[in-house]
Enzyme design. Structure first.
Site, PDB file in Angstrom:
ATOM      1  N   ASP A   1      14.875 -25.475  20.735  1.00 15.79           N
ATOM      2  CA  ASP A   1      13.425 -25.626  20.699  1.00 15.79           C
ATOM      3  C   ASP A   1      13.145 -27.114  20.934  1.00 15.79           C
ATOM      4  O   ASP A   1      13.884 -27.969  20.438  1.00 15.79           O
ATOM      5  CB  ASP A   1      12.888 -25.187  19.337  1.00 15.79           C
ATOM      6  CG  ASP A   1      11.397 -25.429  19.219  1.00 15.79           C
ATOM      7  OD1 ASP A   1      10.660 -24.875  20.040  1.00 15.79           O
ATOM      8  OD2 ASP A   1      10.989 -26.180  18.312  1.00 15.79           O
TER       9      ASP A   1
ATOM     10  N   ASP B   1      10.292 -21.095  14.035  1.00 14.02           N
ATOM     11  CA  ASP B   1      11.302 -20.479  14.890  1.00 14.02           C
ATOM     12  C   ASP B   1      12.097 -19.387  14.190  1.00 14.02           C
ATOM     13  O   ASP B   1      13.100 -18.921  14.726  1.00 14.02           O
ATOM     14  CB  ASP B   1      12.269 -21.564  15.398  1.00 14.02           C
ATOM     15  CG  ASP B   1      11.557 -22.652  16.170  1.00 14.02           C
ATOM     16  OD1 ASP B   1      10.668 -22.305  16.959  1.00 14.02           O
ATOM     17  OD2 ASP B   1      11.871 -23.829  15.967  1.00 14.02           O
TER      18      ASP B   1
ATOM     19  N   CYS C   1      47.900 -12.883  -5.365  1.00 13.04           N
ATOM     20  CA  CYS C   1      48.041 -12.634  -3.931  1.00 13.04           C
ATOM     21  C   CYS C   1      46.814 -11.893  -3.425  1.00 13.04           C
ATOM     22  O   CYS C   1      45.901 -11.561  -4.199  1.00 13.04           O
ATOM     23  CB  CYS C   1      49.306 -11.849  -3.611  1.00 13.04           C
ATOM     24  SG  CYS C   1      49.308 -10.164  -4.253  1.00 13.04           S
TER      25      CYS C   1
ATOM     26  N   ASP D   1      13.425 -25.447  14.132  1.00 14.26           N
ATOM     27  CA  ASP D   1      13.094 -26.126  12.869  1.00 14.26           C
ATOM     28  C   ASP D   1      13.151 -25.209  11.660  1.00 14.26           C
ATOM     29  O   ASP D   1      12.905 -25.646  10.541  1.00 14.26           O
ATOM     30  CB  ASP D   1      11.720 -26.802  12.962  1.00 14.26           C
ATOM     31  CG  ASP D   1      10.583 -25.816  13.208  1.00 14.26           C
ATOM     32  OD1 ASP D   1      10.799 -24.605  13.013  1.00 14.26           O
ATOM     33  OD2 ASP D   1       9.488 -26.253  13.590  1.00 14.26           O
TER      34      ASP D   1
ATOM     35  N   CYS E   1      45.711  -8.724  -5.105  1.00 19.30           N
ATOM     36  CA  CYS E   1      44.947  -8.855  -6.347  1.00 19.30           C
ATOM     37  C   CYS E   1      43.458  -8.886  -6.048  1.00 19.30           C
ATOM     38  O   CYS E   1      42.648  -8.245  -6.737  1.00 19.30           O
ATOM     39  CB  CYS E   1      45.345 -10.124  -7.094  1.00 19.30           C
ATOM     40  SG  CYS E   1      47.066 -10.141  -7.663  1.00 19.30           S
TER      41      CYS E   1
ATOM     42  N   CYS F   1       3.369   1.706   2.795  1.00 14.77           N
ATOM     43  CA  CYS F   1       4.642   0.984   2.673  1.00 14.77           C
ATOM     44  C   CYS F   1       5.684   1.886   2.007  1.00 14.77           C
ATOM     45  O   CYS F   1       6.851   1.936   2.431  1.00 14.77           O
ATOM     46  CB  CYS F   1       4.455  -0.289   1.847  1.00 14.77           C
ATOM     47  SG  CYS F   1       3.338  -1.486   2.586  1.00 14.77           S
TER      48      CYS F   1
ATOM     49  N   CYS G   1       0.848  -1.197   0.000  1.00 11.11           N
ATOM     50  CA  CYS G   1       0.000   0.000   0.000  1.00 11.11           C
ATOM     51  C   CYS G   1       0.879   1.240   0.000  1.00 11.11           C
ATOM     52  O   CYS G   1       2.105   1.152   0.093  1.00 11.11           O
ATOM     53  CB  CYS G   1      -0.934   0.017   1.210  1.00 11.11           C
ATOM     54  SG  CYS G   1      -0.070   0.110   2.786  1.00 11.11           S
TER      55      CYS G   1
END
Length: 860
Positions: free
Chosen positions: A525, A748, A84, A744, A87, A19, A16
């Site tokens: 958890d 979470d 190296c 999981d 670079c 936002c 909207c």
């Protein structure tokens, strides 16, 4: 403010006009931002900003912080020609200056650069062109999906080129080495002139050394020019070019008679380039070996698949032609072509190459299978669910490559040193060359008094002041090795992330590898992490037919007719629950079937909210649930209450069963604790890591599970809703603890994001979990310990490498400056130092993360 740059960023997630205003406010708050305009209709945000005060990365972070998704593309470009760390820094600076580049990470160890850019401002071709302009060769992705093959071909071509150069240089330098040995150990053996001519024998050395200087030295001179003139940055090639050309140029001048009585060092000039080229070859070979684990994963993919058509016919097709929904036939011994679900057949599948699980996993109808795993016994028909880059193995490779491109913070030390290293080395060489030229006798006496070996070439008294000053300069620039510093961290990170992937542990970046080791608290958890996340019927206790109504403790202790009572109890409960999709109901039905009891015919099912179910079945009216529900149906629950309380005290969910008002007994289901959970908690506590548990279950169930796995009761938080888990993690970290949250990866996600380290544990087919810093391919809590072991081992290996690299340079540069090293020996030592760092990292490949890393420990 300097002149503003203007960029248009595609933004996802706007719903909207508010936002757009939120994004404008968030970005406008940044210092250095001018005009901001976010357009909800076009999903774009246009920003005018001063790049000297605010970066494009900060603009993206501001949009993300506001809760929206700025759109960018990421490309990994293979690059040849890096020699190296300077670079890689040059490439980062050059590509980073492109107007639409958000971030760039160039990795000297992997010969790649990972670039994130705004596609509306910068294109992939712009990135390629910028890399080329910086003096390096990008490996272009032509859009045919064969970029990895192109990179492998480029690596192979580079190895072949370095090997040929080494062989050519060695062939031309062998006579020079023989002449040097004769001169040192059999003086006077070599004639002063070429036989049959009046030319000095030195012209033979000139004829042998010049092709070496031209062919082997060409790339060092070209790279030095690009570094100094184009990029304004000195790199390792500058040191090699200075050292070799000093020895060669001085020898030419001496041979032409400009410096009478001066020595010739054509052998030194040639051998310098041969040793360095040999070192480059060994280095490139070691880099290739370090990344072998990832390439071997890709090689595991099947080339073809057998597709079963709707009419039952079978057709073998290339793997790239498989689409989601295709049914694929997999015979014993074949690889599963792509991720999918078993639709027919049963078999054991070896998933060790993807998850690290050594024991084959039984698969049947409805089970997920992972592409590239090996079907061992029966024939399976698999429906493809993910193809191409979406498959687990491709996601693993992607995650590991991303991890290798993001280096730990400890790399910043090496980067800071490398930025000033080469100029400092050149300045040091000029200083000591000048000092030796101005005060040779004084310095020679001081150095001669040190408890060390004698001065190179006998010192200024033997070869002359000017000649010795030149030798000191050449040795001082050649002995320094920025390569070792540049390889120390990325080489170890590359091996560490590969070890993790081989054992089912995926790190999001090298910086995460470093953070994992620093965690002092692990928060698990409960459901799906410490437990299996699925209900199982654990106890069936019928009311004894005896008149006292007691419930027996052991099934084996009941009378002979107790078996009938158990079957009657299961049949009634399974029939009633057969019509429900609740996890507890499914557990009861599955448990009954495992015990040989099939559900009967269900006529009517009534769910009684919060109490249980009531059903009319072929057996009669069945009530399953809490005591209150049974009392409502005129069934007396008292004979089973003691058993019910006992089961609940064990953390199980107990329910009573009655048939037509008669109490039949009590059933219990539980989310079983994973076998490795106790071992994982014990291993963490041995490390003095605090272990916490968070769950939405009730306090009694939570404490029962905590007791089983070894978590202290005071570290248990029960009744925590998914949306409140992040707050619980924040509370744990409030005292400064660095918490690793293990969940999981779905419910979470907020907690994983708020933790110091977020770890997602779960299915091997779901590896792209954005909220997690670490993804565990198996649902095994002990893999958390493996992740910490890999992190600890990798950081130890990095420190070993840095100690060697810094120690080498700290010790050897002063020795060369004091005139104690010949240039040719300095060149050999320089080549050896970078190879030794890579070799030290490659030894780490044999590490088994089941055990803690020990420097002198035994690897299994």
């Amino acid at each position: 403010m300097s002149e503003d740059h203007r960029v248009t960023i595609d933004v996802g997630g706007m719903t909207c006009a508010n936002c757009a205003a939120t994004i404008e406010d968030a970005v406008a708050d940044l210092d250095g931002v001018g005009e901001v305009s976010a357009n909800y209709a076009t999903d774009e945000a246009t920003v005018a900003f001063d790049p000297e005060r605010v970066s494009l990365r900060e603009l993206f972070d501001a949009v993300e912080g506001a809760g929206y998704d700025p759109i960018a593309e990421t490309v990994t470009v293979g690059i040849t020609g890096m020699t190296c760390a300077n670079c890689s820094a040059t490439i980062e600076d050059a590509v980073g200056d492109l107007p639409g580049v958000v971030s760039v990470d160039a990795n000297f160890a992997t010969d790649e650069a990972t670039v994130t850019y705004v596609p509306s401002v910068t294109t992939r071709d712009d990135v390629y062109a910028t890399v080329e302009a910086a003096g390096y060769e990008p490996i272009r992705d032509e859009g045919d999906g064969d970029a990895e093959s192109a990179k492998d071909a480029a690596r192979a071509a580079e190895l072949t080129r370095q090997r040929r150069l080494t062989i050519l240089g060695a062939a031309l330098s062998a006579p020079l080495l023989a002449m040097l040995v004769l001169e040192l150990f059999a003086p006077g053996t070599l004639p002063e002139t070429i036989p049959g001519t009046d030319l000095h024998i030195g012209w033979v050395a000139f004829a042998l050394a010049t092709p070496v200087q031209v062919v082997l030295g060409r790339e060092f001179y070209e790279n030095s020019y690009k570094a100094l003139v184009v990029n304004r940055r000195a790199n390792m090639d500058v040191l090699i070019a200075l050292g070799s050309s000093t020895a060669y140029g001085y020898s030419v001048i001496a041979l032409l008679g400009v410096l009478p009585q001066a020595g010739l060092y054509f052998d030194t000039a040639a051998l310098i380039l041969v040793f360095i080229t040999l070192g480059n070859y060994l280095e490139a070979r070691s880099k290739s070996q370090a990344g072998e684990a990832i390439r071997s994963l890709l090689e595991l993919e099947a080339d073809t698949a057998t597709v079963v058509r709707e009419d039952g016919t079978e057709e073998e097709v290339p793997i790239e032609d498989i689409v989601v929904g295709d049914r694929l036939k997999v015979k014993p011994g074949e690889r599963v072509p792509t991720d999918g679900v078993v639709r027919e057949g049963e078999s054991a599948v070896d998933e060790s190459m993807v998850t690290g699980e050594s024991v084959p996993v039984e698969k049947g109808m409805g089970d997920e299978v992972i592409g590239s795993t090996v079907n061992e016994t029966g024939v399976l028909v698999v429906e493809a669910t993910k193809v191409g880059e979406e498959t687990a193995i491709q996601q693993i490779v992607k995650r590991v490559k991303e991890a290798q491109s993001r280096q730990p913070d400890i790399q910043r030390l090496a980067d800071r040193i490398s930025a000033y290293f080469v100029p400092a080395v050149i300045a040091n060489a000029l200083l000591w060359g000048g000092v030796w030229a101005l005060a040779p006798e004084t310095l020679a006496s001081v150095v001669g008094a040190l408890p060390l070996w004698g001065l190179a070439a006998g010192g200024p008294a033997a070869v002359g002041v000017t000649e010795f000053a030149v030798l000191v300069f050449a040795s001082a620039v050649l002995i320094a090795c920025p390569c070792a510093l540049g390889l120390a961290t990325p080489a170890a990170t590359m091996v560490g992330t590969s070890i993790g992937a081989q054992h089912g542990v995926l790190f999001e970046g090298g910086d995460v590898l470093e953070r994992v080791r620093d965690t002092d608290t692990v928060v698990f958890d409960k459901t799906g992490t410490l437990t299996r996340g699925e209900m199982t019927l654990t106890d069936v206790r019928p009311v004894a037919p005896a008149t006292d109504g007691a419930v027996p403790e052991e099934a084996d202790a009941v009378a002979a007719d107790e078996g009938d009572a158990t079957e009657r109890l299961l049949a009634a409960a399974a029939t009633a629950e057969h019509g429900s999709e609740h996890p507890i109901a499914e557990a009861v039905v599955a448990g009954a079937r495992e015990r040989g009891v099939e559900p009967g015919e269900l006529q009517v099912l009534q769910n009684v909210s919060g109490k249980g179910v009531r059903a009319r079945t072929e057996h009669g009216t069945v009530t399953v649930g809490k005591p209150e529900l049974l009392r409502d149906d005129d069934a007396d629950p008292e004979p089973a209450m003691d058993a019910m309380r006992e089961l609940e005290s064990e953390g199980k969910t107990a329910m009573l069963v009655a048939l037509d008002g008669e109490l039949l007994g009590v059933l219990a289901v539980a989310d079983e604790v994973r076998e490795s959970a106790k071992r994982a908690v014990a291993a963490l506590r041995e490390r003095d890591i605090a272990v916490h548990m968070i769950t939405g279950d009730n306090e009694r169930t939570a404490r029962a599970v905590a007791e089983q796995v070894g978590v202290d009761p005071e570290n248990v938080r029960a009744g925590v809703l998914p949306e409140d888990k992040a707050d619980a993690v924040d509370a744990i970290q409030a005292d400064g603890s660095r918490a690793m949250m293990v969940g999981d990866g779905v419910n979470d996600a907020p907690a994983l994001a708020s933790a110091f380290v977020g770890v997602a544990i779960g299915s091997g087919t779901d590896v792209a979990i954005e909220a997690a810093d670490v993804t565990l391919m198996r649902s095994d809590p002990y893999d958390v310990v493996k992740a910490i072991n890999v992190s600890e081992g990798t950081l130890s290996k990095i420190k070993q490498n840095l100690f060697w690299a810094l120690g080498y340079n700290t010790a050897m540069i002063p020795l060369a400056s004091l005139g104690l090293l010949q240039p040719v020996l300095a060149a050999g030592a320089m080549a050896f130092s970078s190879v030794s760092v890579l070799a030290n990292s490659l030894v780490f490949r044999s590490y088994d993360p089941d055990e803690r890393y020990r420097i002198f420990g035994r690897f299994r």
